[in-house]
Enzyme design. Structure first.
Site, PDB file in Angstrom:
ATOM      1  N   CYS A 170      -3.793   5.010 -11.260  1.00  0.00           N
ATOM      2  CA  CYS A 170      -4.926   4.073 -11.226  1.00  0.00           C
ATOM      3  C   CYS A 170      -5.186   3.383 -12.567  1.00  0.00           C
ATOM      4  CB  CYS A 170      -6.191   4.770 -10.736  1.00  0.00           C
ATOM      5  SG  CYS A 170      -6.069   5.252  -9.002  1.00  0.00           S
ATOM      6  N   GLU A 176     -13.547   4.137  -0.897  1.00  0.00           N
ATOM      7  CA  GLU A 176     -12.461   3.447  -1.585  1.00  0.00           C
ATOM      8  C   GLU A 176     -11.177   3.455  -0.753  1.00  0.00           C
ATOM      9  OE1 GLU A 176     -11.939   3.838  -6.029  1.00  0.00           O
ATOM     10  OE2 GLU A 176     -10.170   4.920  -5.343  1.00  0.00           O
ATOM     11  N   HIS A 230      -4.782  -2.400  -9.375  1.00  0.00           N
ATOM     12  CA  HIS A 230      -4.545  -2.175  -7.949  1.00  0.00           C
ATOM     13  C   HIS A 230      -5.833  -2.515  -7.198  1.00  0.00           C
ATOM     14  CE1 HIS A 230      -6.477   1.473  -9.369  1.00  0.00           C
ATOM     15  NE2 HIS A 230      -6.812   1.739  -8.116  1.00  0.00           N
ATOM     16  N   HIS A 262     -12.898 -10.046  -3.535  1.00  0.00           N
ATOM     17  CA  HIS A 262     -11.735 -10.762  -4.062  1.00  0.00           C
ATOM     18  C   HIS A 262     -11.868 -11.046  -5.560  1.00  0.00           C
ATOM     19  CE1 HIS A 262     -10.813 -11.123   0.179  1.00  0.00           C
ATOM     20  NE2 HIS A 262      -9.555 -11.305  -0.209  1.00  0.00           N
TER      21      HIS A 262
END
Length: 150
Positions: free
Chosen positions: A25, A136, A29, A75
Site C-alpha cells: 500500500c 475499503e 492504488h 475519482h
C-alpha cells in the site's frame, strides 16, 4: 418520542498511497469505497411538516454527504501533504488530475475520522452522527462511533 438511527450507503472511487508503509500500500492504488453513514434523532412529530415521521430526509442526508465527501473524494488521488509525494501530486495536478492533499496518513482509519468531522458539522439541529463505516475492500473496513469519541 423514541430515538431512531437511519443509515445511508454511499460509494466512491479514490486512489491513495501510504507513505512510509512497509507493504504494497506504499504504492499508489485505488479502492471502491463504501461509506455507511448512520445518524440518530427523533422522527419529526409535527403533522404539518412535509418531513413528518422522518428523522432526516434521506435526500437531505445525501446532499450533505455528497457535498462534504463523495463529490470531493470520488475519482481523486489522496496524498499526505507532508510526504515526498508532493512532487508527484503537483505534476499530476498540472496534467489535470484531481489531487487531494490531507494532513494525515490517508488510511481508512484516518479518512473515517476526517469524514466524521466534515459530516457532523453539517447536520441539522437535533440530528447527530452516530457512526460511520468506511469499507475499503470486501473484507476490510474502519468504523467510527460517536460514543467512542466523547
Amino acid at each position: 418520542m423514541s430515538k431512531i438511527r437511519i443509515t445511508k450507503k454511499f460509494t466512491f472511487e479514490t486512489a491513495h498511497a501510504l507513505y512510509g508503509y512497509d507493504g504494497k500500500c506504499k504504492n499508489i492504488h485505488g479502492h471502491s469505497y463504501k461509506l455507511f453513514v448512520t445518524v440518530i434523532g427523533e422522527p419529526i412529530s409535527d403533522t404539518n411538516n412535509p418531513k413528518y415521521g422522518m428523522v432526516i430526509d434521506f435526500g437531505d442526508l445525501k446532499k450533505i454527504v455528497n457535498k462534504e465527501i463523495v463529490d470531493e473524494f470520488d475519482h481523486s488521488t489522496l496524498f499526505n501533504k507532508n510526504t515526498p509525494h508532493l512532487e508527484l501530486a503537483e505534476y499530476l495536478k498540472e496534467l489535470g488530475h484531481h489531487i487531494l492533499l490531507v494532513d494525515y496518513q490517508p488510511s481508512s482509519e484516518m479518512m473515517v475520522i476526517d469524514f466524521a468531522k466534515k459530516i457532523s458539522g453539517n447536520l441539522p439541529e437535533g440530528i447527530r452522527l452516530h457512526s460511520l463505516k468506511l469499507q475499503e475492500t470486501e473484507s476490510c473496513y474502519a468504523e467510527w462511533f460517536a460514543s467512542d469519541n466523547i
